[in-house]
Design a protein around this motif. Structure first.
Motif, PDB file in Angstrom:
ATOM      1  N   ASN A 210       0.954  -1.119   0.040  1.00 15.02           N
ATOM      2  CA  ASN A 210       0.138  -0.042  -0.124  1.00 15.02           C
ATOM      3  C   ASN A 210       0.814   1.174   0.050  1.00 15.02           C
ATOM      4  O   ASN A 210       2.097   1.020   0.348  1.00 15.02           O
ATOM      5  N   GLU A 211       0.309   2.252  -0.214  1.00 13.63           N
ATOM      6  CA  GLU A 211       1.079   3.629  -0.607  1.00 13.63           C
ATOM      7  C   GLU A 211       1.677   4.091   0.802  1.00 13.63           C
ATOM      8  O   GLU A 211       2.760   4.498   0.680  1.00 13.63           O
ATOM      9  N   GLU A 212       0.971   3.793   2.112  1.00 11.01           N
ATOM     10  CA  GLU A 212       1.347   4.458   3.281  1.00 11.01           C
ATOM     11  C   GLU A 212       2.683   3.796   3.498  1.00 11.01           C
ATOM     12  O   GLU A 212       3.509   4.468   4.139  1.00 11.01           O
ATOM     13  N   LEU A 213       3.043   2.405   3.355  1.00  9.68           N
ATOM     14  CA  LEU A 213       4.104   1.736   3.832  1.00  9.68           C
ATOM     15  C   LEU A 213       5.178   2.006   2.796  1.00  9.68           C
ATOM     16  O   LEU A 213       6.310   2.244   3.192  1.00  9.68           O
TER      17      LEU A 213
ATOM     18  N   ILE B 277      23.090   1.590  12.267  1.00 13.77           N
ATOM     19  CA  ILE B 277      22.167   1.108  11.142  1.00 13.77           C
ATOM     20  C   ILE B 277      20.717   1.648  11.490  1.00 13.77           C
ATOM     21  O   ILE B 277      20.074   1.307  12.553  1.00 13.77           O
ATOM     22  N   TRP B 278      19.915   1.986  10.589  1.00 18.10           N
ATOM     23  CA  TRP B 278      18.680   2.741  10.782  1.00 18.10           C
ATOM     24  C   TRP B 278      17.382   1.582  10.306  1.00 18.10           C
ATOM     25  O   TRP B 278      17.531   1.410   9.018  1.00 18.10           O
ATOM     26  N   ILE B 279      16.550   1.287  11.060  1.00 15.91           N
ATOM     27  CA  ILE B 279      15.568   0.299  10.472  1.00 15.91           C
ATOM     28  C   ILE B 279      14.318   1.210  10.659  1.00 15.91           C
ATOM     29  O   ILE B 279      14.079   1.859  11.274  1.00 15.91           O
ATOM     30  N   ASN B 280      13.332   0.955   9.718  1.00  9.55           N
ATOM     31  CA  ASN B 280      12.296   1.840   9.442  1.00  9.55           C
ATOM     32  C   ASN B 280      11.252   1.105   8.744  1.00  9.55           C
ATOM     33  O   ASN B 280      11.259   0.341   7.515  1.00  9.55           O
ATOM     34  N   ALA B 281       9.963   1.203   9.784  1.00  9.77           N
ATOM     35  CA  ALA B 281       8.728   0.652   8.710  1.00  9.77           C
ATOM     36  C   ALA B 281       7.651   1.645   9.014  1.00  9.77           C
ATOM     37  O   ALA B 281       7.717   2.783   8.428  1.00  9.77           O
ATOM     38  N   CYS B 282       6.940   1.452  10.253  1.00 11.33           N
ATOM     39  CA  CYS B 282       6.104   2.448  10.554  1.00 11.33           C
ATOM     40  C   CYS B 282       6.722   3.688  11.494  1.00 11.33           C
ATOM     41  O   CYS B 282       5.984   4.672  11.804  1.00 11.33           O
ATOM     42  N   TRP B 283       7.811   3.109  12.203  1.00  8.46           N
ATOM     43  CA  TRP B 283       8.547   4.127  13.264  1.00  8.46           C
ATOM     44  C   TRP B 283      10.050   4.019  12.952  1.00  8.46           C
ATOM     45  O   TRP B 283      10.168   2.740  12.456  1.00  8.46           O
ATOM     46  N   SER B 284      10.756   4.782  13.424  1.00 13.48           N
ATOM     47  CA  SER B 284      12.153   4.787  13.131  1.00 13.48           C
ATOM     48  C   SER B 284      12.874   4.058  14.396  1.00 13.48           C
ATOM     49  O   SER B 284      12.593   4.611  15.539  1.00 13.48           O
ATOM     50  N   SER B 285      13.777   3.321  14.204  1.00 16.52           N
ATOM     51  CA  SER B 285      14.597   2.634  15.319  1.00 16.52           C
ATOM     52  C   SER B 285      16.056   2.526  14.847  1.00 16.52           C
ATOM     53  O   SER B 285      16.421   2.445  13.584  1.00 16.52           O
ATOM     54  N   GLY B 286      16.890   2.615  15.816  1.00 17.06           N
ATOM     55  CA  GLY B 286      18.385   2.705  15.301  1.00 17.06           C
ATOM     56  C   GLY B 286      19.292   1.660  16.102  1.00 17.06           C
ATOM     57  O   GLY B 286      19.014   1.370  17.331  1.00 17.06           O
ATOM     58  N   LEU B 287      20.066   0.930  15.328  1.00 19.63           N
ATOM     59  CA  LEU B 287      20.991  -0.049  16.018  1.00 19.63           C
ATOM     60  C   LEU B 287      22.326   0.949  16.175  1.00 19.63           C
ATOM     61  O   LEU B 287      23.125   1.386  15.191  1.00 19.63           O
ATOM     62  N   GLU B 288      22.578   1.172  17.369  1.00 24.69           N
ATOM     63  CA  GLU B 288      23.799   2.262  17.860  1.00 24.69           C
ATOM     64  C   GLU B 288      24.974   1.472  17.879  1.00 24.69           C
ATOM     65  O   GLU B 288      25.077   0.233  18.276  1.00 24.69           O
ATOM     66  N   GLU B 289      26.237   2.222  17.331  1.00 27.90           N
ATOM     67  CA  GLU B 289      27.533   1.742  17.595  1.00 27.90           C
ATOM     68  C   GLU B 289      27.786   0.480  16.834  1.00 27.90           C
ATOM     69  O   GLU B 289      28.295  -0.507  17.516  1.00 27.90           O
ATOM     70  N   THR B 290      27.339   0.330  15.538  1.00 27.18           N
ATOM     71  CA  THR B 290      27.425  -1.017  14.887  1.00 27.18           C
ATOM     72  C   THR B 290      28.937  -0.917  14.442  1.00 27.18           C
ATOM     73  O   THR B 290      29.636  -0.129  13.987  1.00 27.18           O
TER      74      THR B 290
ATOM     75  N   GLN C 249       5.897  -4.192  13.739  1.00 22.06           N
ATOM     76  CA  GLN C 249       5.888  -4.906  15.030  1.00 22.06           C
ATOM     77  C   GLN C 249       6.807  -6.241  14.801  1.00 22.06           C
ATOM     78  O   GLN C 249       7.736  -6.366  15.476  1.00 22.06           O
ATOM     79  N   GLN C 250       6.424  -6.897  13.835  1.00 19.94           N
ATOM     80  CA  GLN C 250       7.047  -8.182  13.407  1.00 19.94           C
ATOM     81  C   GLN C 250       8.631  -7.850  12.845  1.00 19.94           C
ATOM     82  O   GLN C 250       9.476  -8.525  13.433  1.00 19.94           O
ATOM     83  N   TYR C 251       8.602  -6.770  12.200  1.00 19.98           N
ATOM     84  CA  TYR C 251      10.058  -6.509  11.488  1.00 19.98           C
ATOM     85  C   TYR C 251      10.866  -6.009  12.727  1.00 19.98           C
ATOM     86  O   TYR C 251      12.025  -6.465  12.614  1.00 19.98           O
ATOM     87  N   ASP C 252      10.361  -5.217  13.560  1.00 16.82           N
ATOM     88  CA  ASP C 252      11.104  -4.819  14.760  1.00 16.82           C
ATOM     89  C   ASP C 252      11.915  -5.683  15.510  1.00 16.82           C
ATOM     90  O   ASP C 252      12.667  -5.929  16.142  1.00 16.82           O
ATOM     91  N   ASP C 253      10.805  -6.977  15.595  1.00 19.32           N
ATOM     92  CA  ASP C 253      11.170  -8.224  16.421  1.00 19.32           C
ATOM     93  C   ASP C 253      12.462  -8.820  16.094  1.00 19.32           C
ATOM     94  O   ASP C 253      13.165  -9.272  16.847  1.00 19.32           O
ATOM     95  N   VAL C 254      12.875  -8.687  14.953  1.00 12.53           N
ATOM     96  CA  VAL C 254      14.077  -9.243  14.367  1.00 12.53           C
ATOM     97  C   VAL C 254      15.408  -8.380  14.908  1.00 12.53           C
ATOM     98  O   VAL C 254      16.260  -9.198  15.370  1.00 12.53           O
ATOM     99  N   PHE C 255      15.093  -7.107  15.226  1.00 14.54           N
ATOM    100  CA  PHE C 255      16.386  -6.395  15.272  1.00 14.54           C
ATOM    101  C   PHE C 255      16.546  -5.801  16.779  1.00 14.54           C
ATOM    102  O   PHE C 255      17.437  -5.884  17.305  1.00 14.54           O
ATOM    103  N   LEU C 256      14.995  -5.867  17.459  1.00 17.54           N
ATOM    104  CA  LEU C 256      15.185  -5.312  18.957  1.00 17.54           C
ATOM    105  C   LEU C 256      14.734  -6.479  19.859  1.00 17.54           C
ATOM    106  O   LEU C 256      13.999  -6.394  20.740  1.00 17.54           O
TER     107      LEU C 256
END
Length: 244
Positions: free
Chosen positions: A47-50, A65-78, A109-116
């Motif tokens: 869909n256009e929103e995502l 490393i920045w991961i982004n789907a509906c909100w932004s999260s970052g993996l710091e000091e990679t 939420q599923q996407y973030d679960d891989v990284f967080l």
């Protein structure tokens, strides 16, 4: 002798331009097309929103490393500890919500679960596969075996019809069965690649809910099978196939 030396020089020269996996990861923006959590697959909603949010995974010059789907999260000091692994000291999530559609928020939420999956000392394995048309696939795996799959370009919207497809057996020996959803499409194309991305053969079939592909002539190993439509010029839907 001069010819042999020239050939060796050319090979060495080409190798000097070959990018490592780390260099490739840093050089591209990556677009998620599915995640696997506890062996359950979740595909990116279309869909256009995502898709309007842009790349879902990217390396910053600051070492994050920045991961982004509906909100932004970052993996710091990679830190890249090898050409197959990277680690991050911790992660940070920004209070920036870009989605209102329920299916997008759920997928994010599923996407973030891989990284967080924990608060600090995050370790990931990663692999980059070369597909056709200079498209690359990035697979990131956390310590629990959960994965995120990315392409270096958007997956075409037509290709999402194959999300419901099933192939079996896998691993296979001689024949694989492909179950497709009911559709008004007339034909379907299957391109088979080795794991380096070299195209080996193409099967063109009339669209059917049950299709058989003969792979008896292939040596044992890992392959990539791409589903596509004749009128689609973009990236198709790709699954990994094992030949016994």
């Amino acid at each position: 002798m001069k010819t042999i030396i020239l050939i060796i020089g050319l090979v060495l020269g080409l190798n000097s331009y070959a990018q490592t996996q780390e260099e490739q990861l840093k050089a591209h923006n990556w677009y998620v097309y599915k995640v696997v959590i506890d062996e359950q697959e979740y595909f990116t909603p279309v869909n256009e929103e995502l898709t309007g949010l842009g790349a879902n995974f990217g390396y910053s010059d600051g070492g994050d490393i920045w991961i982004n789907a509906c909100w932004s999260s970052g993996l710091e000091e990679t830190v890249f500890i090898s050409d197959e692994q990277f680690t991050s000291a911790t992660w940070v999530s920004l209070p920036l919500i870009n989605c209102v559609q329920e299916e997008n928020i759920f997928f994010s939420q599923q996407y973030d679960d891989v990284f967080l999956y924990q608060e600090e000392n995050l370790l990931f394995n990663y692999e980059i596969n070369e597909l056709d048309n200079n498209v690359k696939e990035l697979v990131v795996t956390n310590e629990f075996g959960n994965q995120a799959y990315f392409y270096s370009t958007y997956l075409s919207s037509e290709s999402y019809i194959f999300e419901e497809a099933k192939i079996y057996p896998n691993p296979a020996q001689t024949v694989i069965n492909v179950e497709l959803p009911a559709s008004e499409y007339q034909n379907v194309i299957f391109d088979l690649y080795d794991i380096s991305g070299k195209k080996l053969k193409t099967f063109t079939k009339s669209w059917s809910e049950n299709i058989q592909l003969n792979i008896s002539d292939l040596p044992a190993g890992n392959y990539l099978l791409e589903f596509n439509l004749p009128e689609n010029t973009g990236r198709g839907y790709v699954v990994k196939l094992i030949k016994e």
